[in-house]
Design a protein around this motif. Structure first.
Motif, PDB file in Angstrom:
ATOM      1  N   ASN A  34      -7.320  44.142-100.582  1.00 44.48           N
ATOM      2  CA  ASN A  34      -7.300  44.139 -99.114  1.00 44.48           C
ATOM      3  C   ASN A  34      -5.912  44.461 -98.584  1.00 44.48           C
ATOM      4  O   ASN A  34      -5.750  45.218 -97.611  1.00 44.48           O
ATOM      5  N   LEU A  35      -4.905  43.871 -99.208  1.00 44.71           N
ATOM      6  CA  LEU A  35      -3.524  44.096 -98.784  1.00 44.71           C
ATOM      7  C   LEU A  35      -3.146  45.561 -98.897  1.00 44.71           C
ATOM      8  O   LEU A  35      -2.553  46.151 -97.970  1.00 44.71           O
ATOM      9  N   GLN A  43       1.233  42.967 -95.425  1.00 44.07           N
ATOM     10  CA  GLN A  43       2.243  42.260 -96.204  1.00 44.07           C
ATOM     11  C   GLN A  43       1.772  40.850 -96.598  1.00 44.07           C
ATOM     12  O   GLN A  43       2.339  40.220 -97.483  1.00 44.07           O
ATOM     13  N   ILE A  44       0.736  40.357 -95.901  1.00 43.85           N
ATOM     14  CA  ILE A  44       0.131  39.062 -96.228  1.00 43.85           C
ATOM     15  C   ILE A  44      -1.379  39.239 -96.210  1.00 43.85           C
ATOM     16  O   ILE A  44      -1.932  39.824 -95.265  1.00 43.85           O
ATOM     17  N   SER A  45      -2.038  38.725 -97.246  1.00 44.57           N
ATOM     18  CA  SER A  45      -3.496  38.808 -97.356  1.00 44.57           C
ATOM     19  C   SER A  45      -4.046  37.394 -97.477  1.00 44.57           C
ATOM     20  O   SER A  45      -3.555  36.604 -98.287  1.00 44.57           O
ATOM     21  N   CYS A  46      -5.063  37.071 -96.672  1.00 46.14           N
ATOM     22  CA  CYS A  46      -5.585  35.702 -96.593  1.00 46.14           C
ATOM     23  C   CYS A  46      -7.078  35.662 -96.907  1.00 46.14           C
ATOM     24  O   CYS A  46      -7.778  36.673 -96.789  1.00 46.14           O
ATOM     25  N   CYS A  47      -7.552  34.467 -97.272  1.00 47.26           N
ATOM     26  CA  CYS A  47      -8.986  34.288 -97.507  1.00 47.26           C
ATOM     27  C   CYS A  47      -9.434  32.947 -96.940  1.00 47.26           C
ATOM     28  O   CYS A  47      -8.625  32.159 -96.449  1.00 47.26           O
ATOM     29  N   GLY A  48     -10.735  32.681 -97.031  1.00 50.06           N
ATOM     30  CA  GLY A  48     -11.281  31.412 -96.562  1.00 50.06           C
ATOM     31  C   GLY A  48     -11.032  30.289 -97.563  1.00 50.06           C
ATOM     32  O   GLY A  48     -10.701  30.510 -98.728  1.00 50.06           O
ATOM     33  N   ILE A  49     -11.202  29.062 -97.078  1.00 49.13           N
ATOM     34  CA  ILE A  49     -11.015  27.851 -97.886  1.00 49.13           C
ATOM     35  C   ILE A  49     -12.298  27.025 -97.844  1.00 49.13           C
ATOM     36  O   ILE A  49     -12.865  26.793 -96.769  1.00 49.13           O
ATOM     37  N   SER A  59     -16.581  37.118 -92.364  1.00 51.54           N
ATOM     38  CA  SER A  59     -15.719  37.848 -91.440  1.00 51.54           C
ATOM     39  C   SER A  59     -14.604  38.584 -92.186  1.00 51.54           C
ATOM     40  O   SER A  59     -14.190  38.190 -93.280  1.00 51.54           O
ATOM     41  N   TYR A  60     -14.136  39.655 -91.582  1.00 49.27           N
ATOM     42  CA  TYR A  60     -13.039  40.448 -92.138  1.00 49.27           C
ATOM     43  C   TYR A  60     -12.233  40.965 -90.952  1.00 49.27           C
ATOM     44  O   TYR A  60     -12.777  41.615 -90.059  1.00 49.27           O
ATOM     45  N   ARG A  61     -10.930  40.656 -90.940  1.00 57.61           N
ATOM     46  CA  ARG A  61     -10.111  41.053 -89.804  1.00 57.61           C
ATOM     47  C   ARG A  61      -8.760  41.574 -90.282  1.00 57.61           C
ATOM     48  O   ARG A  61      -8.193  41.075 -91.257  1.00 57.61           O
ATOM     49  N   VAL A  62      -8.276  42.565 -89.575  1.00 56.77           N
ATOM     50  CA  VAL A  62      -6.927  43.076 -89.784  1.00 56.77           C
ATOM     51  C   VAL A  62      -6.151  42.798 -88.507  1.00 56.77           C
ATOM     52  O   VAL A  62      -6.552  43.234 -87.422  1.00 56.77           O
ATOM     53  N   MET A  63      -5.059  42.050 -88.614  1.00 57.11           N
ATOM     54  CA  MET A  63      -4.357  41.560 -87.433  1.00 57.11           C
ATOM     55  C   MET A  63      -2.906  42.010 -87.397  1.00 57.11           C
ATOM     56  O   MET A  63      -2.199  41.884 -88.406  1.00 57.11           O
ATOM     57  N   PRO A  64      -2.449  42.482 -86.257  1.00 63.55           N
ATOM     58  CA  PRO A  64      -1.010  42.650 -86.086  1.00 63.55           C
ATOM     59  C   PRO A  64      -0.357  41.278 -85.959  1.00 63.55           C
ATOM     60  O   PRO A  64      -1.037  40.254 -85.752  1.00 63.55           O
ATOM     61  N   LEU A  65       0.943  41.243 -86.078  1.00 65.38           N
ATOM     62  CA  LEU A  65       1.678  39.983 -86.126  1.00 65.38           C
ATOM     63  C   LEU A  65       1.338  39.051 -84.971  1.00 65.38           C
ATOM     64  O   LEU A  65       1.047  37.863 -85.180  1.00 65.38           O
ATOM     65  N   LYS A  69       7.154  31.363 -89.533  1.00 66.47           N
ATOM     66  CA  LYS A  69       8.312  32.175 -89.918  1.00 66.47           C
ATOM     67  C   LYS A  69       7.904  33.207 -90.970  1.00 66.47           C
ATOM     68  O   LYS A  69       8.346  34.357 -90.920  1.00 66.47           O
ATOM     69  N   TRP A  70       7.073  32.796 -91.922  1.00 67.61           N
ATOM     70  CA  TRP A  70       6.608  33.752 -92.927  1.00 67.61           C
ATOM     71  C   TRP A  70       5.721  34.819 -92.292  1.00 67.61           C
ATOM     72  O   TRP A  70       5.853  36.005 -92.603  1.00 67.61           O
ATOM     73  N   LEU A  71       4.845  34.418 -91.410  1.00 65.96           N
ATOM     74  CA  LEU A  71       4.005  35.403 -90.721  1.00 65.96           C
ATOM     75  C   LEU A  71       4.866  36.402 -89.947  1.00 65.96           C
ATOM     76  O   LEU A  71       4.562  37.596 -89.892  1.00 65.96           O
ATOM     77  N   SER A  72       5.938  35.903 -89.355  1.00 67.30           N
ATOM     78  CA  SER A  72       6.794  36.745 -88.519  1.00 67.30           C
ATOM     79  C   SER A  72       7.564  37.786 -89.324  1.00 67.30           C
ATOM     80  O   SER A  72       8.127  38.721 -88.745  1.00 67.30           O
ATOM     81  N   ALA A  73       7.585  37.627 -90.641  1.00 69.05           N
ATOM     82  CA  ALA A  73       8.233  38.625 -91.494  1.00 69.05           C
ATOM     83  C   ALA A  73       7.277  39.748 -91.884  1.00 69.05           C
ATOM     84  O   ALA A  73       7.658  40.669 -92.607  1.00 69.05           O
ATOM     85  N   ALA A  74       6.035  39.663 -91.403  1.00 69.54           N
ATOM     86  CA  ALA A  74       5.025  40.678 -91.719  1.00 69.54           C
ATOM     87  C   ALA A  74       4.705  41.500 -90.478  1.00 69.54           C
ATOM     88  O   ALA A  74       4.855  41.022 -89.348  1.00 69.54           O
ATOM     89  N   ASN A  75       4.261  42.715 -90.696  1.00 69.50           N
ATOM     90  CA  ASN A  75       3.772  43.548 -89.595  1.00 69.50           C
ATOM     91  C   ASN A  75       2.257  43.456 -89.455  1.00 69.50           C
ATOM     92  O   ASN A  75       1.717  43.482 -88.349  1.00 69.50           O
ATOM     93  N   THR A  76       1.584  43.330 -90.601  1.00 69.98           N
ATOM     94  CA  THR A  76       0.121  43.316 -90.625  1.00 69.98           C
ATOM     95  C   THR A  76      -0.358  42.220 -91.548  1.00 69.98           C
ATOM     96  O   THR A  76       0.171  42.043 -92.657  1.00 69.98           O
ATOM     97  N   ILE A  77      -1.369  41.482 -91.122  1.00 71.76           N
ATOM     98  CA  ILE A  77      -1.983  40.408 -91.907  1.00 71.76           C
ATOM     99  C   ILE A  77      -3.472  40.695 -91.979  1.00 71.76           C
ATOM    100  O   ILE A  77      -4.110  40.984 -90.956  1.00 71.76           O
ATOM    101  N   VAL A  78      -4.037  40.628 -93.183  1.00 66.84           N
ATOM    102  CA  VAL A  78      -5.461  40.882 -93.358  1.00 66.84           C
ATOM    103  C   VAL A  78      -6.146  39.585 -93.770  1.00 66.84           C
ATOM    104  O   VAL A  78      -5.600  38.788 -94.538  1.00 66.84           O
ATOM    105  N   TYR A  79      -7.358  39.357 -93.249  1.00 67.72           N
ATOM    106  CA  TYR A  79      -8.107  38.124 -93.518  1.00 67.72           C
ATOM    107  C   TYR A  79      -9.506  38.456 -94.001  1.00 67.72           C
ATOM    108  O   TYR A  79     -10.224  39.231 -93.371  1.00 67.72           O
ATOM    109  N   ASP A  80      -9.887  37.869 -95.122  1.00 64.38           N
ATOM    110  CA  ASP A  80     -11.226  37.998 -95.699  1.00 64.38           C
ATOM    111  C   ASP A  80     -11.836  36.599 -95.723  1.00 64.38           C
ATOM    112  O   ASP A  80     -11.317  35.699 -96.386  1.00 64.38           O
TER     113      ASP A  80
END
Length: 323
Positions: free
Chosen positions: A113-114, A120-126, A144-150, A196-207
Motif C-alpha cells: 500500500n505504501l 511514507q506511513i502505512s496503517c491498518c485496522g486493530i 475501508s481504504y483511504r489515502v490521506m494527505p497530512l 509529530k511523526w505524522l507531520s513528517a509525512a506527506n501522504t498516509i495510507v489506511y487499510d
C-alpha cells in the motif's frame, strides 16, 4: 500486490519492547517469523525484565536467524522502543508489543500500500482480543481504504479510530522515527509523539483490515489506578500546544479532547495514593481552564464531571464513581 520473491525488497525492522512477558513472547515472535514479506529483522529489546523474558529472547534468537536481542536496565517502554530504533537497520520500521501478535500478511500489505500510494506511513485496522476471543475493532469499517494527505490524517488522529495514537498498527519510513525519538520516563508517549511523526509525512495510507491483534490486559496502563495516568494530561497539553502552533484550524477540536482527558484522568485516578495532592491541583486546573464555550462543546457525561469537580474532590469521587 508487489512480487514478494523479489530479493531487492527493502528491509523492515520490527521492534518489540519486552518486559515481563515470557508467557506471550513466543506467540508474538512466531507471528513475525511467519510473515509473507520475506525481508524482516525482529528486534527484541528486553527492558530489565524480572521474569524469564530475556532467556526466552535469547532462545528465540538461537532458533530464528532474523531475531536480534538487546538488553537494558528497566527504563520503560519508550526507552526500549528508542533503543530498538537506534539499532534498526531497515529502510522501514514497525512496532509490535510483546503481548500482541499480527496477521501473517500485515507487512506485505502495508508495504505494498505504501509503495502504491507513494506514502511514507502505512496503517491498518486493530482487533481487540479479550481472553483469546474477539472483543471489538478500533474501527468497524474493516473494508475501508483511504489515502490521506497530512492535514486530513492529523485531523483523523484526534478521533483515534482510523488513524490511531498507537505506533503498532503502522509501517513507517525509518527516517521519520529515527529523527524524532519518543519522550522517555513517561507513559502515553505515543499520544505525544504521533502527531509529530505524522507531520513528517506527506501522504498516509489506511487499510481497514484488522491485521494487528491487540490483547487487552486487566493490568494495563489504561486500567491501573495510579497517578502515572497524570502523564496523559501532560501529553495532552503537549499535543494541544503542537496542534495550536502547526494546525490552528484544529485548535478547538484538540482543546475539546484535552478537556475531556483532564476530566477522565481525574475520575479514573480515584483511590490512588496522592501524597502531593496532584489530583487536587488537576481539579483546580480544570475549574480554571475550562471556559463556558469549552463546556458546551463537551458531552453530557463530561459536563457532569465538570460540575462535580467544582464541588471538591470528596464529592467528585463519590458521585463520579456512580457514573
Amino acid at each position: 500486490m508487489i512480487e514478494m520473491c523479489n530479493n531487492k525488497l527493502p528491509l523492515i525492522s520490527v521492534i518489540v519492547p519486552v518486559y515481563n512477558c515470557s508467557d506471550t513472547l513466543h506467540r508474538c515472535v512466531e507471528s513475525l517469523n511467519n510473515q509473507s514479506y520475506p525481508n524482516i529483522e525482529i528486534i527484541l529489546v528486553d527492558d530489565g525484565s524480572k521474569d524469564s523474558s530475556l532467556s526466552v529472547c535469547q532462545e528465540l534468537a538461537s532458533q530464528i536467524k532474523s531475531v536480534r536481542v538487546f538488553h537494558q536496565e528497566n527504563k520503560g517502554q519508550a526507552s526500549a522502543r528508542n533503543y530498538g530504533v537506534r539499532e534498526a537497520a531497515g529502510d522501514f520500521v514497525a512496532f509490535v508489543d510483546a503481548d500482541d501478535w499480527v496477521d501473517e500478511n500485515i507487512y506485505e500489505i502495508l508495504y505494498s500500500n505504501l509503495k502504491k500510494e507513494s506514502a511514507q506511513i502505512s496503517c491498518c485496522g486493530i482487533e481487540r482480543i479479550l481472553n483469546d476471543t474477539h472483543y471489538s475493532y478500533f474501527n468497524d469499517a474493516v473494508e475501508s481504504y483511504r489515502v490521506m494527505p497530512l492535514k486530513v490524517a492529523v485531523a483523523e488522529l484526534l478521533d483515534n479510530k482510523i488513524i490511531t495514537n498507537s505506533p503498532c498498527d503502522k509501517l513507517f519510513k525509518a527516517s521519520i522515527v529515527k529523527s524524532q525519538p519518543m519522550k522517555e520516563g513517561v507513559i502515553f508517549e505515543d499520544f505525544e509523539i504521533m502527531p509529530k511523526w505524522l507531520s513528517a509525512a506527506n501522504t498516509i495510507v489506511y487499510d481497514g483490515r484488522p491485521m494487528y491483534k491487540y490483547k487487552m490486559n486487566e493490568g494495563s496502563t489504561m486500567t491501573n489506578v495510579t497517578l502515572k495516568r497524570l502523564d496523559e494530561v501532560k501529553a495532552g497539553l503537549s499535543r494541544m500546544e503542537f496542534y495550536s502552533e502547526n494546525y490552528p484550524e484544529l485548535k478547538k477540536k484538540v482543546r475539546k479532547g484535552y478537556m475531556r482527558t483532564c476530566l477522565n484522568v481525574l475520575s479514573c485516578t480515584r483511590g490512588a495514593d496522592d501524597p502531593n495532592k496532584e489530583r487536587e491541583a488537576l481539579r483546580k486546573r480544570i475549574i480554571t481552564e475550562i471556559r463556558f464555550s469549552d463546556l458546551m462543546a463537551l458531552d453530557i457525561k463530561s459536563q457532569s464531571k465538570y460540575v462535580l469537580s467544582m464541588m471538591g474532590l470528596p464529592l467528585f469521587d463519590f458521585f463520579a464513581n456512580k457514573m
